[in-house]
Design a protein around this motif. Structure first.
Motif, PDB file in Angstrom:
ATOM      1  N   ILE A 281       0.569  -1.066  -0.368  1.00  0.00           N
ATOM      2  CA  ILE A 281      -0.245   0.439  -0.244  1.00  0.00           C
ATOM      3  C   ILE A 281       1.309   1.462   0.281  1.00  0.00           C
ATOM      4  O   ILE A 281       0.497   2.124  -0.604  1.00  0.00           O
ATOM      5  CB  ILE A 281      -0.846   0.044   0.958  1.00  0.00           C
ATOM      6  CG1 ILE A 281      -1.801  -0.989   1.451  1.00  0.00           C
ATOM      7  CG2 ILE A 281      -1.934   1.340   1.548  1.00  0.00           C
ATOM      8  CD1 ILE A 281      -2.684  -1.371   2.442  1.00  0.00           C
ATOM      9  N   TRP A 282       2.065   0.891   0.941  1.00  0.00           N
ATOM     10  CA  TRP A 282       2.971   2.096   0.548  1.00  0.00           C
ATOM     11  C   TRP A 282       3.191   2.579  -0.575  1.00  0.00           C
ATOM     12  O   TRP A 282       3.339   3.983  -1.115  1.00  0.00           O
ATOM     13  CB  TRP A 282       4.139   1.790   1.895  1.00  0.00           C
ATOM     14  CG  TRP A 282       5.143   3.082   1.853  1.00  0.00           C
ATOM     15  CD1 TRP A 282       5.353   4.239   1.681  1.00  0.00           C
ATOM     16  CD2 TRP A 282       6.198   3.261   1.966  1.00  0.00           C
ATOM     17  NE1 TRP A 282       6.257   5.320   2.158  1.00  0.00           N
ATOM     18  CE2 TRP A 282       7.430   4.446   2.268  1.00  0.00           C
ATOM     19  CE3 TRP A 282       7.448   1.836   2.331  1.00  0.00           C
ATOM     20  CZ2 TRP A 282       8.440   4.515   2.426  1.00  0.00           C
ATOM     21  CZ3 TRP A 282       8.888   1.941   2.550  1.00  0.00           C
ATOM     22  CH2 TRP A 282       9.060   3.514   2.393  1.00  0.00           C
TER      23      TRP A 282
ATOM     24  N   ARG B 267      -5.162   5.926   5.466  1.00  0.00           N
ATOM     25  CA  ARG B 267      -5.200   4.511   5.960  1.00  0.00           C
ATOM     26  C   ARG B 267      -3.331   3.618   6.222  1.00  0.00           C
ATOM     27  O   ARG B 267      -3.771   2.284   6.428  1.00  0.00           O
ATOM     28  CB  ARG B 267      -5.480   3.289   4.797  1.00  0.00           C
ATOM     29  CG  ARG B 267      -7.101   3.582   4.212  1.00  0.00           C
ATOM     30  CD  ARG B 267      -7.985   3.425   3.215  1.00  0.00           C
ATOM     31  NE  ARG B 267      -9.285   2.749   3.004  1.00  0.00           N
ATOM     32  CZ  ARG B 267     -10.090   4.281   3.299  1.00  0.00           C
ATOM     33  NH1 ARG B 267      -9.645   5.750   3.326  1.00  0.00           N
ATOM     34  NH2 ARG B 267     -11.285   4.448   2.866  1.00  0.00           N
ATOM     35  N   LEU B 268      -2.502   4.292   6.406  1.00  0.00           N
ATOM     36  CA  LEU B 268      -1.525   4.441   6.419  1.00  0.00           C
ATOM     37  C   LEU B 268      -1.254   4.351   8.398  1.00  0.00           C
ATOM     38  O   LEU B 268       0.121   4.594   8.228  1.00  0.00           O
ATOM     39  CB  LEU B 268      -0.185   4.764   5.817  1.00  0.00           C
ATOM     40  CG  LEU B 268       0.036   4.228   5.088  1.00  0.00           C
ATOM     41  CD1 LEU B 268       0.948   4.476   3.657  1.00  0.00           C
ATOM     42  CD2 LEU B 268       0.032   2.031   5.334  1.00  0.00           C
TER      43      LEU B 268
ATOM     44  N   GLU C 111      10.552   2.680   8.760  1.00  0.00           N
ATOM     45  CA  GLU C 111      10.486   3.820   7.217  1.00  0.00           C
ATOM     46  C   GLU C 111       9.420   4.521   6.432  1.00  0.00           C
ATOM     47  O   GLU C 111       9.587   5.950   6.245  1.00  0.00           O
ATOM     48  CB  GLU C 111      10.773   2.975   6.055  1.00  0.00           C
ATOM     49  CG  GLU C 111      12.155   2.166   6.542  1.00  0.00           C
ATOM     50  CD  GLU C 111      13.137   1.078   5.551  1.00  0.00           C
ATOM     51  OE1 GLU C 111      12.501   1.959   3.692  1.00  0.00           O
ATOM     52  OE2 GLU C 111      11.898  -0.098   5.270  1.00  0.00           O
ATOM     53  N   ILE C 112       8.085   4.167   7.207  1.00  0.00           N
ATOM     54  CA  ILE C 112       6.974   4.842   6.512  1.00  0.00           C
ATOM     55  C   ILE C 112       6.531   6.171   7.073  1.00  0.00           C
ATOM     56  O   ILE C 112       6.441   6.967   6.940  1.00  0.00           O
ATOM     57  CB  ILE C 112       5.629   3.608   6.743  1.00  0.00           C
ATOM     58  CG1 ILE C 112       6.191   1.918   5.494  1.00  0.00           C
ATOM     59  CG2 ILE C 112       4.379   4.355   6.220  1.00  0.00           C
ATOM     60  CD1 ILE C 112       5.203   1.696   5.894  1.00  0.00           C
ATOM     61  N   LYS C 113       7.053   5.968   8.641  1.00  0.00           N
ATOM     62  CA  LYS C 113       6.661   7.158   9.058  1.00  0.00           C
ATOM     63  C   LYS C 113       7.782   8.217   9.356  1.00  0.00           C
ATOM     64  O   LYS C 113       7.261   9.622   8.464  1.00  0.00           O
ATOM     65  CB  LYS C 113       7.219   6.497  11.365  1.00  0.00           C
ATOM     66  CG  LYS C 113       6.422   6.066  11.572  1.00  0.00           C
ATOM     67  CD  LYS C 113       7.294   5.558  12.796  1.00  0.00           C
ATOM     68  CE  LYS C 113       6.017   4.646  13.818  1.00  0.00           C
ATOM     69  NZ  LYS C 113       4.767   5.634  14.679  1.00  0.00           N
TER      70      LYS C 113
ATOM     71  N   THR D 193       1.140  12.956  13.063  1.00  0.00           N
ATOM     72  CA  THR D 193       0.814  11.918  14.281  1.00  0.00           C
ATOM     73  C   THR D 193       1.298  11.214  14.012  1.00  0.00           C
ATOM     74  O   THR D 193       1.590   9.903  14.843  1.00  0.00           O
ATOM     75  CB  THR D 193      -0.489  12.380  14.516  1.00  0.00           C
ATOM     76  OG1 THR D 193      -0.663  11.942  13.518  1.00  0.00           O
ATOM     77  CG2 THR D 193      -1.386  13.307  15.496  1.00  0.00           C
ATOM     78  N   ALA D 194       0.977  10.153  13.194  1.00  0.00           N
ATOM     79  CA  ALA D 194       1.162   8.567  12.403  1.00  0.00           C
ATOM     80  C   ALA D 194       3.065   8.817  12.658  1.00  0.00           C
ATOM     81  O   ALA D 194       4.051   8.229  12.584  1.00  0.00           O
ATOM     82  CB  ALA D 194       0.228   8.331  11.461  1.00  0.00           C
ATOM     83  N   GLY D 195       3.983   9.763  11.800  1.00  0.00           N
ATOM     84  CA  GLY D 195       5.136  10.093  11.505  1.00  0.00           C
ATOM     85  C   GLY D 195       6.070  10.226  13.480  1.00  0.00           C
ATOM     86  O   GLY D 195       7.196  10.378  12.950  1.00  0.00           O
TER      87      GLY D 195
END
Length: 519
Positions: A187-188, A205-206, A213-215, A238-240
């Motif tokens: 998805i990323w 959605r992530l 790595e995604i953060k 927030t997510a990162g």
């Protein structure tokens, strides 16, 4: 199987959406730039929604209608699976072709999944055919969603490919989440290949990711989209874990650039969460400014961010006590003082001066907005940019209070705009989109002539017979703002003629009221 042999109703010779998408992906190659889909769009003058916008902005369903339509779709799917003939397929395809897939899909999927049983492989075959063969986007949306609950991990490549089209991204993301045991990285990767509403939907959605790595990507790139950074600023902050990242002793340049954009978007607020929704907002601002205060000025985005932070804490209107302990008096002082250090760096003058002469639109935009802070007049640069037709500056040029400069704008408009075309109305058009660029320019000019009684009567007269409703209203607004003594001798005759030919009842009534006295 019978599904494979089914003569489907979409087999009418039209190229499939999949074929357009495959060609676009091949043409783009390995780059993650925006996809250019060469899909026939009909009349290019018609206003069209950006891909994915309708589903993103108006996706909330009317529950009762969704249930009724959803049951009809489920019944039609079951009929095709039991009796795969052309009649049943045609009925299903007609249902799937209606707009509003997003509003019923949550109603359809659980009902279909509950009833599938041994027909799961048959639904997968049907779904693959719809996805690969349909020329219409709404059935493809449904096909992707249905493949998500009936397919196998081997379908991930097809779903990934379809998701590159932003109208389909959210469906592909959800389908991948259903099909793959660990879908996050896939998805990323898809998210990095979309840049509009598709990215907005996919990044949300992530938001529960634990992947470092995604953060890190969220804080440096993930928030960027061509709609509005505001839509993703809060999610990425927030997510990162923005505050934690800024707490490092020496953050990299990409992180600081991203942090500046994210925090600026949070101060802007707008359609999504703002700085007050972000619990770490105050502390993140302090950390960001402390880092930037130690660095030479190199990017105008930093100035924009620091100015937004300083403006916020110097606002004496809100009740600071209600903003919570995070925005303590000490924190406000830290933000104010650190922002001042950033804003007073001497390099800004040369950066802004260079930006005012830059061919880059974004650099010029921010330079022209920062210039007054530094004692630089951006208006001559705007005028030269418009004179050279480098970009449209009509709105900004008309913000001047100087009547002499307005005269210059009016003369340039007479030279550059097709006023005969602009004044070829009246019609019921709003004057938006392709082919109405000169009409929009006239809007910007005429709407501000209300501040300059007696000036630009020839453009107002064009506006009274404008082919767009908006321009005709702007012309009436300008005349209404002028004292009757400032009206030209032929103004009443022009208004009466405009009333005679006006097709819009509301505008015709406005003209009548204006002839009787100020509105």
């Amino acid at each position: 199987s019978d599904i494979d042999q089914l003569r489907a109703p979409w087999q009418n010779g039209s190229p499939s959406l999949y074929s357009f998408l495959a060609a676009a992906i091949e043409k783009r190659g390995s780059a993650q730039s925006e996809l250019e889909l060469e899909i026939p769009i009909g009349d290019p003058k018609q206003i069209r929604w950006v891909a994915g916008a309708l589903d993103s902005l108006f996706g909330a369903p009317d529950q009762s209608r969704a249930q009724i339509k959803g049951r009809s779709v489920v019944a039609a799917i079951n009929n095709v699976l039991r009796h795969p003939n052309e009649g049943n397929a045609t009925h299903l395809y007609r249902l799937l072709s209606n707009d509003g897939t997003i509003s019923i899909i949550d109603e359809v999927l659980p009902r279909v999944a509950e009833q599938l049983g041994h027909r799961r492989p048959h639904l997968a075959k049907l779904s693959r055919r719809v996805v690969r063969e349909s020329p219409d986007v709404e059935p493809v949306k449904s096909g992707i969603a249905l493949l998500g609950i009936s397919g196998t991990p081997e379908d991930a490549d097809l779903l990934f490919r379809m998701g590159h089209f932003e109208e389909l991204t959210v469906y592909s993301v959800v389908a991948l989440a259903h099909l793959l045991p660990e879908p996050e990285v896939q998805i990323w990767q898809l998210t990095k290949n979309v840049h509009g509403w598709g990215r907005i939907q996919a990044v949300h959605r992530l938001s529960a990711t634990k992947n470092p790595e995604i953060k890190a990507w969220m804080l440096r790139e993930g928030f960027k989209n061509r709609i509005m950074y505001e839509y993703l600023a809060y999610t990425c902050a927030t997510a990162g874990e923005l505050l934690e990242a800024l707490s490092a002793p020496a953050p990299d340049d990409a992180l600081l650039d991203g942090a500046g954009h994210i925090l600026t978007a949070l101060f802007n607020g707008g359609p999504a969460e703002n700085i007050m929704d972000y619990g770490d907002g105050a502390a993140a601002c302090v950390r960001y400014l402390q880092h930037m205060a130690k660095r030479p000025a190199a990017n105008l985005d930093t100035y924009v961010a620091a100015r937004a932070m300083r403006t916020f804490v110097e606002d004496d209107k809100p009740d600071w006590a209600q903003r919570g302990p995070a925005w303590s008096a000490q924190t406000q002082w830290d933000i104010r003082s650190e922002a001042l250090v950033v804003l007073q760096k001497p390099e800004w003058v040369s950066l802004v001066s260079g930006g005012l002469q830059s061919e880059d639109e974004q650099s010029f935009y921010w330079s022209s907005h920062i210039a007054p802070d530094l004692g630089i007049d951006p208006w001559p640069y705007m005028f030269e940019r418009q004179r050279a037709r480098t970009s449209s500056q009509w709105f900004f040029l008309m913000q001047t209070p100087d009547p002499t400069r307005v005269d210059q704008v009016l003369e340039l408009a007479r030279q550059q705009l097709d006023l005969e075309l602009v004044g070829s109305g009246p019609t019921d058009s709003m004057g938006l989109g392709h082919g109405y660029e000169d009409d929009s320019a006239a809007d910007f000019i005429v709407q501000d002539l209300k501040r300059f009684p007696g000036k630009g009567w020839d453009l107002i007269r064009v506006g009274l017979r404008g082919r767009s409703i908006r321009l005709r209203n702007m012309a009436l607004n300008a005349l209404n703002a002028w004292d009757r003594d400032a009206w030209p001798s032929d103004a009443r005759a022009a208004l009466e003629a405009a009333r005679e030919r006006e097709p819009d009842d509301e505008i015709r009534a406005r003209i009548s009221r204006l002839l009787e006295g100020p509105l």
